[in-house]
Design a protein around this motif. Structure first.
Motif, mmCIF file in Angstrom:
data_model
loop_
_atom_site.group_PDB
_atom_site.id
_atom_site.type_symbol
_atom_site.label_atom_id
_atom_site.label_comp_id
_atom_site.label_asym_id
_atom_site.label_seq_id
_atom_site.Cartn_x
_atom_site.Cartn_y
_atom_site.Cartn_z
ATOM 1 N N ASN A 76 0.822 -1.207 0.000
ATOM 2 C CA ASN A 76 0.000 0.000 0.000
ATOM 3 C C ASN A 76 0.855 1.255 0.000
ATOM 4 O O ASN A 76 0.633 2.189 -0.778
ATOM 5 C CB ASN A 76 -0.938 0.007 1.220
ATOM 6 C CG ASN A 76 -2.345 -0.434 0.874
ATOM 7 O OD1 ASN A 76 -3.096 0.303 0.262
ATOM 8 N ND2 ASN A 76 -2.690 -1.655 1.254
ATOM 9 N N GLN A 77 1.834 1.275 0.887
ATOM 10 C CA GLN A 77 2.621 2.491 1.048
ATOM 11 C C GLN A 77 3.612 2.699 -0.104
ATOM 12 O O GLN A 77 3.815 3.829 -0.546
ATOM 13 C CB GLN A 77 3.328 2.459 2.393
ATOM 14 C CG GLN A 77 2.332 2.397 3.553
ATOM 15 C CD GLN A 77 2.977 2.538 4.909
ATOM 16 O OE1 GLN A 77 2.536 3.309 5.732
ATOM 17 N NE2 GLN A 77 4.036 1.782 5.149
ATOM 18 N N ALA A 78 4.207 1.623 -0.591
ATOM 19 C CA ALA A 78 5.169 1.772 -1.687
ATOM 20 C C ALA A 78 4.500 2.320 -2.936
ATOM 21 O O ALA A 78 5.012 3.242 -3.591
ATOM 22 C CB ALA A 78 5.847 0.435 -1.980
ATOM 23 N N VAL A 79 3.336 1.775 -3.287
ATOM 24 C CA VAL A 79 2.654 2.243 -4.500
ATOM 25 C C VAL A 79 2.089 3.650 -4.283
ATOM 26 O O VAL A 79 2.086 4.466 -5.206
ATOM 27 C CB VAL A 79 1.547 1.263 -4.932
ATOM 28 C CG1 VAL A 79 0.866 1.753 -6.205
ATOM 29 C CG2 VAL A 79 2.129 -0.124 -5.177
ATOM 30 N N ALA A 80 1.649 3.952 -3.077
ATOM 31 C CA ALA A 80 1.138 5.295 -2.799
ATOM 32 C C ALA A 80 2.226 6.347 -2.984
ATOM 33 O O ALA A 80 1.983 7.428 -3.524
ATOM 34 C CB ALA A 80 0.588 5.364 -1.376
ATOM 35 N N VAL A 81 3.443 6.036 -2.556
ATOM 36 C CA VAL A 81 4.546 6.994 -2.633
ATOM 37 C C VAL A 81 5.104 7.115 -4.046
ATOM 38 O O VAL A 81 5.354 8.212 -4.541
ATOM 39 C CB VAL A 81 5.663 6.600 -1.641
ATOM 40 C CG1 VAL A 81 6.966 7.321 -1.963
ATOM 41 C CG2 VAL A 81 5.224 6.907 -0.212
ATOM 42 N N SER A 104 -5.498 0.213 -2.088
ATOM 43 C CA SER A 104 -6.436 1.254 -1.660
ATOM 44 C C SER A 104 -5.749 2.572 -1.331
ATOM 45 O O SER A 104 -6.279 3.651 -1.625
ATOM 46 C CB SER A 104 -7.238 0.768 -0.447
ATOM 47 O OG SER A 104 -6.374 0.457 0.636
ATOM 48 N N MET A 105 -4.564 2.518 -0.730
ATOM 49 C CA MET A 105 -3.892 3.759 -0.366
ATOM 50 C C MET A 105 -3.485 4.553 -1.598
ATOM 51 O O MET A 105 -3.583 5.785 -1.617
ATOM 52 C CB MET A 105 -2.673 3.482 0.515
ATOM 53 C CG MET A 105 -1.996 4.751 1.004
ATOM 54 S SD MET A 105 -0.599 4.439 2.103
ATOM 55 C CE MET A 105 -1.451 4.081 3.619
ATOM 56 N N ALA A 106 -3.050 3.874 -2.636
ATOM 57 C CA ALA A 106 -2.706 4.551 -3.888
ATOM 58 C C ALA A 106 -3.943 5.195 -4.499
ATOM 59 O O ALA A 106 -3.875 6.313 -5.044
ATOM 60 C CB ALA A 106 -2.083 3.567 -4.867
ATOM 61 N N GLN A 107 -5.075 4.502 -4.403
ATOM 62 C CA GLN A 107 -6.330 5.083 -4.902
ATOM 63 C C GLN A 107 -6.716 6.316 -4.092
ATOM 64 O O GLN A 107 -7.215 7.304 -4.641
ATOM 65 C CB GLN A 107 -7.441 4.039 -4.858
ATOM 66 C CG GLN A 107 -7.201 2.846 -5.780
ATOM 67 C CD GLN A 107 -8.287 1.796 -5.648
ATOM 68 O OE1 GLN A 107 -9.479 2.084 -5.742
ATOM 69 N NE2 GLN A 107 -7.892 0.555 -5.408
ATOM 70 N N ASP A 108 -6.474 6.270 -2.780
ATOM 71 C CA ASP A 108 -6.765 7.431 -1.939
ATOM 72 C C ASP A 108 -5.910 8.630 -2.343
ATOM 73 O O ASP A 108 -6.410 9.754 -2.468
ATOM 74 C CB ASP A 108 -6.506 7.097 -0.462
ATOM 75 C CG ASP A 108 -7.545 6.160 0.122
ATOM 76 O OD1 ASP A 108 -8.666 6.092 -0.433
ATOM 77 O OD2 ASP A 108 -7.241 5.482 1.112
#
Length: 305
Positions: free
Chosen positions: A194-199, A257-261
């Motif tokens: 989640n965090q890697a793709v979000a960043v 989901s975090m990347a979508q957020d």
């Protein structure tokens, strides 16, 4: 006691996914989507879609009285859990079984504080690649739900009741007899992907090939593995490999989901992921530099909304 009446609160990706599945297999009036009147008005006006198909849901407000649910499923985001617990009170009865498909490692206990841990089964949602844009959900794989009791090695009557319902409705599931390790494993996977793709942006595909995104994902996961040994969960390299294999099988075009957020400029669950890791790292004196860097970068992104 057979499960017949199902209530779901939270019409995000998982709520739509699970609701759409059950709506095709049980009577409409037996599946209730709980939402406030404003949300219901919007859902009915704009409609909700799963893979291009309009979902035919039966909506109810928290204030409406009716028969308690046999199965109650929480599919809200973590920041909506407190209000959701209050909203479902008319759906909880003596024999209600509660599942929480939330991310993280704490929602079951939080729900249990209000309704009793005897009603709660521990749950892990894994393997889905759902992407929600507005009121449209796209999903190639719905993954499965792992269900089980907190106590290791037990398959209770509650587990058997839910399993029978899932068999009847052709819902993918797995009975797990070591739910604490499974839940921490999913937490480890979420902290990484989640965090890697979000960043870095992109999709699951960027974590499935050699490079900085994958390296960051695995490094963040290894910090969770180290913490697990301090709290007695004792994840191993084998579990790390298992979860990386699960992530490698997801639709490479999908996004967590975090990347979508982040793309939608919504506040993410970074406190649930890196925030929890940093807190535990401080408590147990375990270095967590990768999660600290991810936390700072995601907070910086959110500060620009």
């Amino acid at each position: 006691m057979e499960i017949k009446k199902v209530s779901i609160i939270g019409l995000g990706a998982l709520g739509i996914l699970y609701g759409n599945h059950f709506s095709k297999r049980i009577p409409k009036e037996d599946l209730r989507i709980i939402a406030d009147q404003e949300r219901i008005n919007r859902y009915e006006r704009e409609q909700v879609f799963c893979n291009g198909e309009r979902c035919d849901f039966h909506y109810v407000t928290p204030e409406e009285n009716g028969e308690p649910a046999d199965l109650l499923i929480f599919t809200v985001k973590y920041d909506g859990l407190k209000s959701a617990i209050e909203a479902v009170k008319n759906h909880v009865g003596e024999n209600t079984i509660i599942l929480s498909a939330l991310n993280g490692i704490s929602s079951e206990e939080i729900i249990g504080e209000t309704y009793g841990m005897d009603k709660v089964l521990f749950t892990v949602a894994q393997g889905m690649d759902a992407v929600k844009v507005g009121n449209h959900l796209t999903c190639a794989s719905m993954g499965l739900l792992c269900i089980g009791e907190r106590e290791e090695g037990i398959i209770s009557e509650k587990v058997k009741r839910v399993a029978a319902f899932f068999d009847q409705t052709e819902f993918p599931y797995e009975i797990e007899t070591n739910m604490m390790k499974r839940q921490w494993g999913k937490f480890m996977a979420n902290v990484g992907v989640n965090q890697a793709v979000a960043v870095y942006g992109g999709s699951f595909g960027d974590t499935q090939k050699a490079g900085e995104v994958r390296e960051t994902m695995i490094a963040a996961m290894k910090e969770v593995l180290a913490l697990s040994k301090k709290v007695g969960i004792n994840l191993t390299e084998a579990e790390l490999t298992y979860w990386i294999t699960i992530l490698d099988k997801l639709n490479p075009k999908g996004k967590p989901s975090m990347a979508q957020d982040v793309e939608a400029k919504r506040f993410s669950e970074v406190e649930l992921f890196a925030g929890t890791v940093l807190s535990l790292g401080k408590k147990y004196d375990v270095a967590t530099p990768v999660n600290e860097a991810l936390y700072e970068r995601i907070k910086a992104i959110e500060s620009e909304y």
